[in-house]
Design an enzyme around this catalytic site. Structure first.
Site, short mmCIF file in Angstrom:
data_model
loop_
_atom_site.label_atom_id
_atom_site.label_comp_id
_atom_site.label_asym_id
_atom_site.label_seq_id
_atom_site.Cartn_x
_atom_site.Cartn_y
_atom_site.Cartn_z
N HIS A 130 81.03 -56.22 51.64
CA HIS A 130 81.92 -57.30 51.19
C HIS A 130 82.89 -56.80 50.12
CE1 HIS A 130 83.09 -61.49 50.58
NE2 HIS A 130 82.95 -61.32 49.29
N TYR A 184 87.29 -58.66 58.41
CA TYR A 184 87.13 -59.38 59.67
C TYR A 184 87.49 -58.41 60.80
CZ TYR A 184 86.62 -63.78 57.10
OH TYR A 184 86.18 -64.77 56.27
#
Length: 530
Positions: free
Chosen positions: A183, A475
């Site tokens: 992340h 993504y």
């Protein structure tokens, strides 16, 4: 190169004395790799208890526990020769050095939320370096910081911060099971980004293991590498062990709300105005629009409802007054709002009911739930109103899809495109995620949903960023360009690299060439060396 640990140096010399064993079929033997691991000096834990091979009864459960997308958990999915569930940094060093010497690719997995499964699949012989055991978090309120190891989840990070303070938080994502390692290295956006920017804009130090087995921090790695891993994807440069976060002030109470309006209730007009209002609101306000297909009745008729999900760093009275002035059409009322602590707002964003105990942030899945495909876009000019009607129609055709539209502006517009590898800053109205998910098994269902998602994405081409059509690397989307697992073609890498990083791709290539010139750390969308 200097090594302060003599046993580590002796281990490296012993590794170099081993030959690389290949079978006549050309596949590398896993036995010598596992033998190599046991030769490494491990002060705290023996590495044997961290090794899982297909012969272990728990291999499958360990493998699927951190697979988020069922598309990459089928019988046809390539499986690792071994999983190394590292428990300390020496396990990481040994895995890197032994895999490098024995010609094995390593896949580095923290939370397993890679949209395309790149952290746990490969088309060449590979092992998974699983980081979930390296998950400690050390919060230091006195200097407003926290050291977070890569295997920690965002939920664990939020919980640990809240255990020490109610006046500090950290800007990161809404899904509590996402791993910190991936992340943060990809950017890390969330509901406080308009106030504080991305996660990477609030990271002040890091530790990683290089392809040579060295452990570096910000000072020893230098500013170029530190720049690269904050948004350029750590898996191209090394194994991130931990991050030092700079905590940010939050009020004792924040306000959250979720209002849904459908096509029949005039949501098209609302969304059309939202796209120009939301990016100009005060930094303390984050107002997401989330379209999703809904049932109208029990006869199978569908509509689209858009949830306007809000987060305000302040009291409900203030945000109601603010939005009734700037966006009265939304009709926000005090009764729609909930005043909660910052950590309770992270539970709200994780789609748990108000009042759910914050311990839910510590929950972890044991296997993937759905198949899915995701794609991303950046919108720089208002989308014409009539286009939304086409979007709703396509969504109803797909049915199992939702979109996330996240407003920019605020702090995001103040940070230079080149401050970090993440270049999508000023000039964006909002960031879009297209996310189709389904439960139907089989390649036919997967192909159909992927095709429909691509059709919606293609339909949006005239209304999103151009030259390049920008994308968000957290993504992951192999449609925009992909290399082979065992070979990184520079021209192909330029295709996805420009979309993810724009002009920052060139600097990322220079850093990669400096720290990993032989391209040990690679995957289908990694940064290439020159």
């Amino acid at each position: 190169m200097k090594f302060r640990n003599p046993p580590v140096l002796l281990f490296i010399l012993s590794v170099l004395s081993l030959s690389i064993p290949w079978t006549t079929a050309g596949t590398v033997s896993i036995d010598r790799f596992l033998q190599c691991l046991t030769k490494y000096p491990h002060p705290a834990h023996t590495i044997q208890e961290s090794i899982y091979t297909p012969q272990n009864s728990s291999f499958q459960s360990v493998l699927v526990a951190h697979i988020n997308n069922r598309r990459y958990s089928t019988a046809a999915t390539p499986k690792p020769l071994a999983i190394i569930a590292a428990k300390n940094q020496s396990h990481v060093q040994a895995t890197v050095l032994c895999a490098k010497h024995h010609g094995l690719q390593i896949k580095i997995r923290s939370g397993g939320h890679d949209f395309e499964g790149l952290s746990y699949t490969s088309d060449v012989p590979f092992v998974i370096l699983d980081m979930f055991n390296i998950n400690s978090i050390d919060v230091n309120v006195a200097d407003e910081s926290a050291w977070v190891h890569s295997g920690a989840t965002l939920g664990e990070v939020y919980y640990a911060i809240a255990a020490k303070t109610n006046v500090y938080g950290f800007p990161a994502g809404i899904c509590p099971t996402v791993g910190a390692g991936g992340h943060f290295s990809g950017g890390g956006y969330g509901f406080m980004m308009r106030k504080y920017g991305l996660s990477i804009d609030n990271i002040v130090d890091a530790k990683l293991v290089t392809a040579n087995g060295r452990i570096l921090d910000r000072k020893s790695m230098g500013e170029d590498l530190f720049w690269a891993i904050r948004g350029g994807g750590g898996a191209s440069f090394g194994v991130i062990l931990s991050w030092k976060l700079k905590l940010v002030p939050v009020p004792p109470k924040v306000t959250v709300f979720n209002l849904t309006r459908t096509i029949e209730e005039g949501v098209t007009d609302l969304v059309y105005k939202w796209q120009t209002v939301a990016p100009k609101l005060p930094k303390e306000v984050f107002l997401r629009a989330q379209p999703q297909v809904k049932n109208i009745d029990t006869k199978g008729n569908k509509t689209v409802g858009v949830s306007f999900i809000g987060h305000f760093l302040g009291t409900s009275d203030k945000v109601v007054a603010l939005l009734n002035e700037s966006f009265p059409e939304l009709g926000l009322q005090r009764k729609d709002c909930y005043e909660v602590s910052w950590v309770e707002s992270t539970v709200f964003w994780a789609e748990s009911p108000i009042g759910t105990p914050i311990e839910i942030l510590l929950s972890k899945p044991t296997e993937p739930e759905t198949f899915y495909k995701g794609k991303s876009d950046y919108v720089k000019e208002p989308i014409p109103k009539h286009v939304f009607d086409s979007i709703w129609k396509k969504m109803i055709e797909i049915e199992h899809i939702w979109l996330d539209w996240n407003p920019y502006g605020g702090r995001m517009s103040e940070i230079s495109e080149s401050a970090t590898p993440y270049p999508h800053r000023a000039g964006n109205l909002f960031f879009a995620l297209y996310y189709s998910s389904w439960y139907d098994e089989g390649i036919e269902a997967t192909n159909e949903y992927v095709r429909l998602t691509r059709e919606l994405y293609d339909m949006m081409t005239p209304y999103v960023s151009k030259n390049p059509r920008e994308a968000f690397q957290n993504y992951r989307d192999l449609d925009i360009g992909a290399n082979q697992d065992n070979k990184t073609n520079f021209e192909t890498a330029t295709l996805y690299g420009r979309k993810y990083f724009k002009g920052n791709f060139d600097r990322l290539v220079r850093v990669k060439t400096m720290v990993d010139p032989h391209n040990f750390f690679k995957h289908k969308q990694s940064i290439p060396p020159l």
